[in-house]
Structure formats: C-alpha cells, structure tokens
Design an enzyme around this catalytic site. Sequence first.
Site: not given
Ligand code: AMP
Length: 418
Positions: A34, A220, A376, A399
């Site tokens: 950054r 999620k 990120g 975001g």
């Molecule tokens: P996000 O911040 O929603 O983009 O999520 C990123 C995170 O999702 C990373 O830290 C990954 O470890 C997690 N992630 C990706 N796939 C899985 C999975 N199958 N089960 C649990 N966590 C996951």
Amino acid sequence: MTIDQFNFAGKKAFVRVDFNVPLDENFNITDDTRMRAALPTLKKILADGGSIIIGSHLGRPKGVAEKFSLKHIKKHLEELLGVEVQFANDCMGEEAAVKAAALQPGEVLLLENLRFYAEEEGKPRGLAEDATDEEKKAAKAAVKESQKEFTKKLASYADCYVNDAFGTAHRAHASTALIAKYFDKDNKMFGYLMEKEVKAVDKVLNDIQRPFTAIMGGSKVSSKIEIIENLLNKVDNLIIAGGMTYTFMKAQGGKVGLSICEEDKLDLALDLLKKAEEKGVKLVLAVDSKVADSFSNDANTQFVPSNDIPDGWEGLDIGPKTMEMFAEVIKGSKTILWNGPTGVFEFDNFTQGSRAVGEAIVEATKNGAFSLVGGGDSVACVNKFGLASGVSYVSTGGGALLEAIEGKVLPGIAAINE
Ligand code: AMP
C-alpha cells in the site's frame, strides 16, 4: 482536475493515502504494497516542487493507541521516498498546524493516525452498552458537529487535495470525502493509484467484452450477497466457490458434513439459483471438494463429491474435477473478476484450487482477456502464487472495489468529481 495537469510547484498538498499496512509485534511492516502504491503520486508532487501533508489511518483504533501510531512507518516512508519525513504527533493541535505552515517545497509531513479522532469516521465512541436510542442519537449528532471543525482544520493545512486512498473510497469520512468540499474543482484530484482503480472498475462496468465471468470465493454467502445479486445482472458466468459452496449444496439437498454452511441462508441460495436461471446466467458450483477431517493443514484429506461429504469431514478446497471445470469457463472468458479464494488458502495443503483459478486467469489474460483481481484475500493469493504480473489489474480495494462493481457511487470518488 487531473494530477498530470496539475503543477504542484510552491503548493502544499494534503494527500490522503491508505498506509494501513500490516505490522508485526515489533512494529515492522510485513507488507508495504500500500505504501509503494502511493509513491507515484507523492513523487510527482515532490518533483514538481510541492510539499506534502500525508493523512492516513492505520488499523481500527478506538482512540489514541501506540500500537496504531503512524510513527512506526515513518522510517520506511523515508527510505521509499528518499527524503526526510517530518512527523506530527497529533493530526490536530498546534504542532501539526505549525509544521504544515512551515513546510518548504520538497518537504513531507506525516500526520498521526487520523482515526485517533472519532471525527474522522464521524461515529461516536465510548457509548455505554445500555445507551438509549436518544443518547445514541445525541452522541451521533455531537460527533457530526465536531467533525465539521476537524475536517476544516485538516483542509486548512493545504492549498490542494489529492485522494489516493481507494481502499477507503467507499466511506464518507472526513479525510476521504468531506474535506474535498473545502477545495474548488481546480484544486482537488485523484492520485495516480486512485485514477488507475477508477479506470479498471470503469472497464469492468462499462466496457465489458463478453463472456464476462466473475469468480466469487471466500467464506460466507451473507457477506457477498449484495454483490452476487448485482453481478447476476452483469455477468455471463458466475462461479461461486469457497465456503459458500456448501450453503448451496445443502440448499439443494446435499450432505455437507462439517463444512461451513449458513443454515439461515438456504432459501437465499435457492433464490440465487433461480434468479441466475431466469437471467440466463450460468451459475457454476463445485462438483468435487478436497475434504479434511479437521480444520488444519495437517488433517487427513480425500476428494469427494461436494454434495456428499461424509460425517465428520469438511470441505476446505475444490477438487480436481472442479478445477478443470472452472478453468475451462475462465479460459473462455474475455472479462474476468476474481474476489475471494476457492478454499482455505492460508493452509498450504488447501491452496491448489485458488492457484488453479489464478493460473487460468493468467492464461485467459495472455489470450486477450481483461482480468481484475480485488479483495484482500484474492490479492494475497495472486501474490502468494507469484501471479500478480499476469493479470490485467490487481486492485488495492476490498470493500471499495466490491461496492464500485455493485454500481454504488463511492463518496471518495464523488467528492472529487463534484
Ligand atoms: P472472505 O473474507 O469472505 O473473502 O473469505 C476469505 C476466507 O474464506 C479465507 O480466509 C479462507 O480461508 C476462507 N475460506 C475459503 N474457503 C473456505 C472453506 N471451504 N471453508 C472455510 N473457510 C473458507
């Protein structure tokens, strides 16, 4: 005004950057991306013969906190810029004003973390847990009122305003948006980084070469729902991967074992599938998963259908059939947006899916596709796999990027254009 047109000679510029860099326990910077990203803007101002007042946030302090002091990055900034950097221990107060006023051409003043003041974000702090709605409203009104003085003071340090902090462009904070109204159109502008980000988003939104494929990964559905719904109006293919997979599997009657699954989002998942069908969007989900018998890098693993995960096992990445399937869709695309890993890429044994997606994107880019990677974790992925130079654009915004792609007007961008 554009930064290239502007001559900073003899001018003081307030530059809002995003120096929110990760620090280790000894306050060493572990990733200075950054800071490097803001260098072209800072160097142009100095080369023109201007001086700079740098404003940034670091972390999420709830008040003054040594841990979040920007003094920790001063030395590295001096190394990167090749000039001495002065520091003001408080972004308000006498010291900052005096130092800013005394700045000579070629000099740089770094202000202490703007978020040491609640006024930067304009959100009240220290409210009692049991505060009544009335009290909350009064506290909010109070901070909004003092925010005006705070913003005016920041603006008073400089002759012109440059916003180079794309990562916070989706927030209407004092230094990212509100400050701009103290400068007329000819004296406010985007920095080079911000200009590049705005251009990349514009290309994905307004100059779409088809097919357009978005790959949404991460953990999620709930955190990505808005962008997913919005993308259904724009893309030809939507690949949904990562932890979100299992909410979709369960919703369709699959067995997901211990995989991450949002039980309260099953209807939503079905609704998204229906909407995709109605809009003629190909929604692509994993067919096989690499499952583990514990949430750990050293867990035992096997490959199983994503909708038939044995009890006691959880899906932590996509399997080989899915990798091939995703790669085929990606390689046939002309515009590609990637946000979020396909698995728990922090564990070396569950990086293969994300790597395969990254490699397919690089290949598609070689063949003429425009690829934008943002958020990120996907940026961490392409860096981890050494693929960053093979994609068209790696965004510094998480975001902010997603909100821009959703078609929302970002306050930080609007404030310059107004
Ligand atoms: P996000 O911040 O929603 O983009 O999520 C990123 C995170 O999702 C990373 O830290 C990954 O470890 C997690 N992630 C990706 N796939 C899985 C999975 N199958 N089960 C649990 N966590 C996951």
